[in-house]
Write an enzyme that holds these catalytic residues in place. Structure first.
Site, PDB file in Angstrom:
ATOM      1  CG  HIS A 161      -0.504   0.251   2.520  1.00 30.96           C
ATOM      2  ND1 HIS A 161      -0.511   1.505   3.071  1.00 30.96           N
ATOM      3  CD2 HIS A 161      -0.006  -0.565   3.468  1.00 30.96           C
ATOM      4  CE1 HIS A 161      -0.061   1.439   4.318  1.00 30.96           C
ATOM      5  NE2 HIS A 161       0.268   0.204   4.582  1.00 30.96           N
ATOM      6  CG  ASP A 214       2.651   1.375   8.164  1.00 27.73           C
ATOM      7  OD1 ASP A 214       2.278   0.988   7.041  1.00 27.73           O
ATOM      8  OD2 ASP A 214       1.940   1.283   9.183  1.00 27.73           O
ATOM      9  CD  GLU A 274      -2.704  -1.456   5.385  1.00 24.55           C
ATOM     10  OE1 GLU A 274      -2.564  -2.487   6.053  1.00 24.55           O
ATOM     11  OE2 GLU A 274      -2.404  -0.331   5.835  1.00 24.55           O
ATOM     12  CD  GLU A 275      -1.650   2.518   7.664  1.00 23.41           C
ATOM     13  OE1 GLU A 275      -2.264   1.820   8.498  1.00 23.41           O
ATOM     14  OE2 GLU A 275      -0.417   2.489   7.523  1.00 23.41           O
ATOM     15  CG  ASP A 319       2.045  -2.728   5.348  1.00 27.71           C
ATOM     16  OD1 ASP A 319       2.579  -1.607   5.364  1.00 27.71           O
ATOM     17  OD2 ASP A 319       0.875  -2.906   5.768  1.00 27.71           O
ATOM     18  CG  HIS A 330      -0.032   3.548  12.633  1.00 32.02           C
ATOM     19  ND1 HIS A 330      -1.231   2.911  12.781  1.00 32.02           N
ATOM     20  CD2 HIS A 330       0.549   2.966  11.548  1.00 32.02           C
ATOM     21  CE1 HIS A 330      -1.369   1.979  11.829  1.00 32.02           C
ATOM     22  NE2 HIS A 330      -0.295   1.996  11.080  1.00 32.02           N
TER      23      HIS A 330
END
Ligand SMILES: *[C@@H]1O[C@H](CO)[C@@H](O)[C@H](O)[C@H]1NC(C)=O
Ligand SMILES: *[C@@H]1O[C@H](CO)[C@@H](O)[C@H](O)[C@H]1NC(C)=O
Ligand SMILES: *[C@@H]1O[C@H](CO)[C@@H](O)[C@H](O)[C@H]1NC(C)=O
Ligand SMILES: *[C@@H]1O[C@H](CO)[C@@H](O)[C@H](O)[C@H]1NC(C)=O
Length: 703
Positions: A348, A358, A395-396, A424, A508
């Site tokens: 993604h 990420d 995707e998140e 990922d 994140h």
């Protein structure tokens, strides 16, 4: 659309992008590298037998590795935060698209309108017993209003306010609430504070709501200082308003109050906070003592008790759910002999913030694989099967881009997809990790024997992997936390997922930036090189090997291990015989397929062997995984069709395979013995039939 149209027509770029100076530089770099390799490989004979040529190209693929391109791609991708559905995110789609098309690869984009969720306002005020009160910081240090980083929030949290006593609930598992209840602590109307770790965010909030809490505050102990972990709290996969079908422009959409939609959102609001903010609350709690078992693993400082109170929290979260445009980008390298067989590589592109780990460490690897494949093509390589490079969006928020695409293309994927190879968070730190469905085990081991280890001079990934503590432990899928989920759980496509390192502290947060990568994650970009090598080479074998490199003997062995674990867990009148019997049949089929494959490979080296013969065996190998799918799917969540792998619905469950049996075991706790055993036995029969179907597919004949 019955067939993905991009397989039939050449590039129809919907972008009229002017290449940036940066792209031009990369283009030059590409040309230079190409120049060098054209010289080296001029001796290449077009008449070489295909398999030998393919091997030659596979070696060339590895020799084309450059850490400089990888770092340049990552730098570009992480210049701005690029949350799905925002303009900077669209720019990354354009960047990936022009990268593919500048390389001369046929490309394709695919847009969906999906329900996403963004924050508008949040506040958290703490009222101490001594009468003082102040509002707690909810942002991250160093963030400015105009840098475009979204404030920490939980996507799809309902908007709402709550004022109540604070209670610490540890990880928020059933056993944590049981420990509290045993001490007479209730969380009714409380604002609970939970640490992240053992369950999905959705499960934590749902459990808290079930226990009567009014709101949830979550923190991540392992987060970097000041970092706050954003994330989705939606249950299930894909666009919630188009469950099971693709969210195309003008297509059917359910209303937000439809029960199939609303059950995917938590019933109470939640927000993430930093460790420091959580500790201000936790340190002030009194009442029942913090259980010893919790203290054992606690890294944050807590007070004398778990509450309730005396501290009060006043919690407010306001957000909006809205339909936004998302974009998947594809490059397609058409197979020369079997264009209707697909090998998919996916990653993604959307990120909560800058996304250096990420997901763009994986995106950089995908772009570098595209660069190297394009070079191979200029040297005369054509894959036997079609290779599709996939760059997913959103995707998140819940694997939305990939799920919508899988739902839209289900029949073609089901009949033509050989494997889906996901990456990922490619580079999180040190140590190689791989998750795979078992028929890919052998190939994975073989490929890692050929790729240089990034951490030890003179070693291959394989050797280093073998010497690390757990020793070449290929992990199995049990979560639904990346884009492999729709491919494996919904479409039954053999899948893998690769990464370096685990549990990185900037997960994140706004600190997941290029700076973090060059300071901590991968200063020399050699781990990126290694991931791109393993990933790209896996795909080359799956695309080029005349006989598919899928071996079901390891699947059989894995299933046998699962029955041992299961028989230790179950007792009483439940019989595992249906499963053990079907595994016996599966073993026979796996042996037969392996012998047939061996024979064909031998004959292949001697010369001509009909394509039809290869196709017949390859189809058996490709379809066997589909056998594990069940038309009705798991009880109560029929979208999950795979009966061997899937996330258990009970986060406290002890089984990480056979999700239907795992669910029945959990359900049986609320039934009497007879009833519970019947429910479990039924799920055992269903798994047995799934294994039987896979075995029949592998045998290739009718009963
Ligand atoms: C009130 O209690 C809080 C939390 O225990 C403490 O940090 C603060 O210093 C106290 N304020 C006063 C004025 O006592
Ligand atoms: C909570 O905060 C809101 C403003 O954010 C305020 O209107 C409300 O009165 C507060 N509630 C309590 C119980 O302090
Ligand atoms: C690439 O690797 C070499 C050798 O490890 C190193 O000297 C160089 O700095 C690296 N380049 C980048 C961009 O990381
Ligand atoms: C178990 O529960 C079922 C359904 O509630 C009931 O019909 C049955 O009699 C119960 N059996 C026992 C042994 O309690």
């Amino acid at each position: 659309m019955a067939q993905p149209s991009f397989l039939h027509k050449p590039t129809t770029s919907i972008f009229t992008s002017t290449p940036s100076p940066f792209c031009f530089l990369l283009f030059l770099l590409t040309l230079c590298t190409l120049g060098i390799y054209t010289l080296h490989h001029r001796h290449l004979q077009p008449t070489t037998p295909p398999s030998k040529t393919a091997l030659h190209f596979h070696r060339t693929f590895l020799s084309l590795a450059t850490n400089a391109t990888l770092s340049a791609y990552l730098r570009h991708l992480t210049l701005h935060p690029h949350l799905a559905g925002t303009p900077p995110s669209l720019q990354t789609a354009q960047y990936v698209h022009s990268h593919f098309s500048n390389l001369g690869l046929p490309t394709h984009v695919n847009d969906y309108s999906a329900l996403l969720s963004y924050p508008s306002h949040s506040s958290l005020t703490v009222h101490f017993a001594n009468g003082t009160a102040h509002s707690l910081p909810l942002g991250e240090p160093g963030l400015k209003r105009n840098d475009g980083v979204v404030p920490p929030y939980h996507a799809y949290s309902p908007s709402g306010s709550a004022a109540g006593y604070a209670v610490f609930v540890n990880y928020g598992r059933e056993e944590d609430y049981a420990a509290l209840e045993a001490q007479g602590v209730s969380v009714e109307k409380a604002v609970v504070v939970a640490r992240r770790g053992e369950m999905s965010r959705f499960a934590v909030v749902e459990k808290a709501a079930e226990k009567g809490a009014a709101a949830v505050v979550m923190y991540t102990e392992a987060a970097v200082r000041g970092g706050v972990e954003r994330g989705t709290v939606m249950g299930g996969l894909g666009d919630p308003v188009t469950p099971g079908w693709a969210g195309v422009e003008g297509g059917e959409r359910l209303g937000l109050d439809d029960s199939d939609v609303s059950r995917r959102f938590p019933k109470i609001p939640s927000m993430p906070v930093s460790v420091a903010t959580a500790e201000v609350i936790l340190r002030s709690l009194e009442g029942t003592r913090v259980p010893l078992e919790w203290r054992g693993s606690l890294k944050s400082t807590v007070g004398s008790g778990v509450g309730p109170g005396p501290t009060l929290l006043n919690f407010t979260y306001q957000g909006e759910k809205k339909i936004a445009s998302i974009r998947n980008v594809f490059a397609v390298i058409r197979g020369s002999e079997e264009p209707d067989r697909f090998v998919l590589l996916g990653n993604h592109r959307d990120a909560w913030t800058y996304g250096a780990v990420d997901p763009n460490s994986g995106t950089a690897a995908l772009l570098d694989i595209a660069r190297r494949y394009a070079l191979l093509m200029r040297l005369g390589w054509k894959p036997r099967r079609t290779i599709i490079l996939c760059s997913w969006d959103a995707e998140e928020f819940g694997m939305i881009g990939s799920t919508e695409w899988v739902e839209q293309n289900l029949v073609n994927l089901g009949s033509k997809a050989v494997a889906y190879l996901n990456v990922d968070c490619a580079v999180q730190g040190s140590g190689f990790y791989a998750t795979a469905t078992p028929q890919l085990d052998n190939l994975l081991l073989e490929v890692t024997k050929k790729v240089r280890d990034p951490e030890s001079e003179g070693m291959k990934v394989f050797n280093k992997w073998k010497t690390t503590d757990k020793g070449m432990n290929i992990l199995r899928f049990s979560g639904a936390d990346s884009d492999f989920a729709p491919f494996l759980y919904h479409a039954g496509v053999p899948s893998s997922d690769l990464y370096y390192g685990r549990d990185f502290p900037v997960y994140h947060t706004s600190f997941d930036s290029y700076d973090w990568m060059i300071n901590y994650g991968d200063p020399l970009f050699q781990r990126h090189v290694a991931i791109a090598g393993v990933w790209g080479l896996l795909a080359l074998h799956l695309a080029d090997d005349p006989v598919l490199p899928l071996n079901y003997l390891s699947y059989a062995a894995q299933l046998q291990e699962y029955t041992i674990v299961l028989s230790n867990l179950l007792a009483g009148s439940i019989s595992l015989h249906p499963i053990t019997a079907s595994i016996q049949e599966f073993v026979v089929a796996a042996k037969e397929a392996e012998e047939d494959a061996k024979k064909l490979r031998e004959q292949e080296t001697l010369g001509s062997i009909s394509d039809l013969k290869k196709r017949m065996l390859n189809d058996r190998l490709m379809f066997a995984e589909r056998g594990f799918l069940d038309a009705e799917g798991l009880q109560g969540r029929g979208w999950f069709k795979h009966l061997v792998y899937g996330p258990p619905s009970d986060p406290d469950g002890k089984l990480f395979f056979f999700p239907g049996i795992a669910d029945a075991v959990s359900r049986s706790r609320r039934m009497n013995r007879t009833e519970g055993d019947v429910a479990i036995q039924h799920e055992i029969w269903r798994v047995a039939r799934a294994i039987q179907r896979a075995g029949y597919a592998l045998k290739g004949g009718l009963t």
